[in-house]
Design a protein around this motif. Structure first.
Motif, PDB file in Angstrom:
ATOM      1  N   SER A  23       0.815  -1.215   0.000  1.00 10.73           N
ATOM      2  CA  SER A  23       0.000   0.000   0.000  1.00 10.73           C
ATOM      3  C   SER A  23       0.849   1.265   0.000  1.00 10.73           C
ATOM      4  O   SER A  23       0.396   2.317  -0.447  1.00 10.73           O
ATOM      5  CB  SER A  23      -0.948   0.002   1.201  1.00 10.73           C
ATOM      6  OG  SER A  23      -0.215   0.027   2.426  1.00 10.73           O
ATOM      7  N   ARG A  32       3.166   1.013  -6.708  1.00  9.86           N
ATOM      8  CA  ARG A  32       1.961   0.192  -6.547  1.00  9.86           C
ATOM      9  C   ARG A  32       1.017   0.322  -7.743  1.00  9.86           C
ATOM     10  O   ARG A  32       0.445  -0.669  -8.203  1.00  9.86           O
ATOM     11  CB  ARG A  32       1.223   0.593  -5.265  1.00  9.86           C
ATOM     12  CG  ARG A  32      -0.089  -0.161  -5.070  1.00  9.86           C
ATOM     13  CD  ARG A  32      -0.713   0.141  -3.708  1.00  9.86           C
ATOM     14  NE  ARG A  32      -1.971  -0.592  -3.551  1.00  9.86           N
ATOM     15  CZ  ARG A  32      -3.171  -0.078  -3.778  1.00  9.86           C
ATOM     16  NH1 ARG A  32      -3.276   1.198  -4.153  1.00  9.86           N
ATOM     17  NH2 ARG A  32      -4.257  -0.812  -3.616  1.00  9.86           N
ATOM     18  N   THR A  64      -2.812  -6.663  -2.179  1.00  8.52           N
ATOM     19  CA  THR A  64      -2.098  -5.529  -1.610  1.00  8.52           C
ATOM     20  C   THR A  64      -1.841  -5.778  -0.126  1.00  8.52           C
ATOM     21  O   THR A  64      -2.752  -6.176   0.601  1.00  8.52           O
ATOM     22  CB  THR A  64      -2.893  -4.222  -1.783  1.00  8.52           C
ATOM     23  OG1 THR A  64      -2.992  -3.916  -3.177  1.00  8.52           O
ATOM     24  CG2 THR A  64      -2.181  -3.066  -1.084  1.00  8.52           C
ATOM     25  N   ASP A  81      -1.074  -4.112   3.354  1.00  6.57           N
ATOM     26  CA  ASP A  81      -1.179  -2.818   4.013  1.00  6.57           C
ATOM     27  C   ASP A  81       0.134  -2.456   4.712  1.00  6.57           C
ATOM     28  O   ASP A  81       0.763  -3.290   5.369  1.00  6.57           O
ATOM     29  CB  ASP A  81      -2.311  -2.828   5.041  1.00  6.57           C
ATOM     30  CG  ASP A  81      -3.685  -2.851   4.397  1.00  6.57           C
ATOM     31  OD1 ASP A  81      -3.780  -2.471   3.207  1.00  6.57           O
ATOM     32  OD2 ASP A  81      -4.654  -3.267   5.066  1.00  6.57           O
TER      33      ASP A  81
END
Length: 267
Positions: free
Chosen positions: A206, A211, A232, A234
Motif C-alpha cells: 500500500s 503500486r 495488496t 497494508d
C-alpha cells in the motif's frame, strides 16, 4: 565507479546478514551458454521428496545489481518453505548489458530448465518465474514473450514502468539505465500492449511508490483474459534488500508466494 561500489555493498550486506539461512539438501552450480556468454546458475535443492515445483528466481536489484550472492537467503527460503527447486541465474546487469540481451539470457535459462531439472527432482511441467522490484520487469517481459513455458508468473512489488511520467520522483538509478525515451520504454513492460501472458500473481504494498504499476498490469492482463490475482499488503513499501536477505516481515511474503506456487503446481 558508483555502480560497482553499490554492487559490492549489496553483496557484503547479504553475506553479513544475520537473517534466516534455511538449510538445503544440496546446492548445485551449473552454466548455460547464451550466445557467446556463459551464464552461471545456482540451483537450490530442498529437503524432502519431489517432484518439486521449479522456480526461476530473477535476482535483479534496481536493474544494476543482483546475483546468486545477494539473493542466496531468499532463494533458500522459497526452496525450503514451498518446497521447490529454485534456480538463480547470474544474468548481465545494466548499464553494461542492454535490456534485450538480459531478456535473451533469461529466456535461454527458461528454455534450458525443462530438460534438466528432473535430475534434481524438479518438475519440468510446472515452471514458475519469480521477480521482485526490477526483477518483476524481467519476469513480466518473459511472461508475455514465452507464456507457454511458464505455469505462473509471480511479481512482488514490481517496477513495470521507468518512463518519467510514471513517477512523481523517479528512482535514483533511472537516469543511469533509462536516460532517454527509447531506453525507458524498453525497460517498461507497461509501455507495450501484451497480447498474451502466463497466469500471474501480483503482490503490491500500500505504501509502495510503484503500486499503481502493479495494479495497471493486473488490469491489462485481466482485459486479455489472463488468469490474474492481485493482493495488496497494508503498510508495506518498496522492499529494498529486505527481500533478498529475508529481512523483517519477509517470511509472510515467502509463505504467501509458496502457497501460490503449491496451488499452481499441486500440493
Amino acid at each position: 565507479g558508483p555502480i560497482g561500489h553499490h554492487r559490492q555493498a549489496l553483496q557484503m550486506e547479504s553475506i553479513g546478514s544475520s537473517h534466516v539461512l534455511a538449510s538445503m539438501a544440496s546446492i548445485q552450480r551449473r552454466t548455460v551458454q547464451a550466445g557467446s556468454t556463459t551464464i552461471p546458475l545456482q540451483i537450490y535443492i530442498p529437503r524432502g521428496t519431489g517432484p518439486f515445483p521449479t522456480v526461476l528466481l530473477l535476482p535483479s536489484i534496481d536493474f544494476v545489481a543482483g546475483d546468486p550472492v545477494t539473493h542466496d537467503r531468499i532463494a533458500r527460503s522459497v526452496a525450503a518453505e514451498t518446497p521447490a527447486l529454485v534456480v538463480v541465474p547470474q544474468l548481465g546487469l545494466l548499464p553494461e548489458t542492454d535490456w534485450p540481451t538480459v531478456l535473451y539470457q533469461a529466456s535461454v535459462v527458461l528454455e534450458w530448465l525443462p530438460d534438466q531439472v528432473e535430475r534434481w527432482d524438479g518438475d519440468p511441467d510446472c515452471v514458475v518465474v519469480l521477480g521482485e522490484g526490477s526483477g518483476g520487469a524481467l519476469a513480466a517481459d518473459l511472461s508475455t514473450r514465452m507464456p507457454e513455458r511458464i505455469e505462473l508468473c509471480i511479481l512482488v512489488m514490481p517496477i513495470l514502468d521507468l518512463r518519467p511520467d510514471a513517477w512523481n520522483a523517479r528512482p535514483w538509478y533511472a537516469g543511469m539505465v533509462a536516460g532517454n525515451e527509447r531506453s525507458a520504454e524498453s525497460l517498461s513492460p507497461l509501455a507495450r500492449e501484451a497480447a498474451d501472458a502466463s497466469p500471474t500473481y501480483v503482490l503490491t504494498g500500500s505504501e509502495d511508490p510503484a503500486r499503481a504499476q502493479g495494479l495497471e498490469w493486473s488490469r491489462r492482463l485481466e482485459a486479455i483474459d489472463v488468469q490474474t490475482t492481485h493482493r495488496t499488503i497494508d503498510g508495506r513499501g518498496a522492499l529494498g534488500m529486505d527481500w533478498a536477505t529475508m529481512g523483517p516481515g519477509m517470511l509472510e511474503l515467502v509463505l504467501d508466494v509458496s502457497r501460490e506456487i503449491r496451488a499452481t503446481c499441486g500440493e
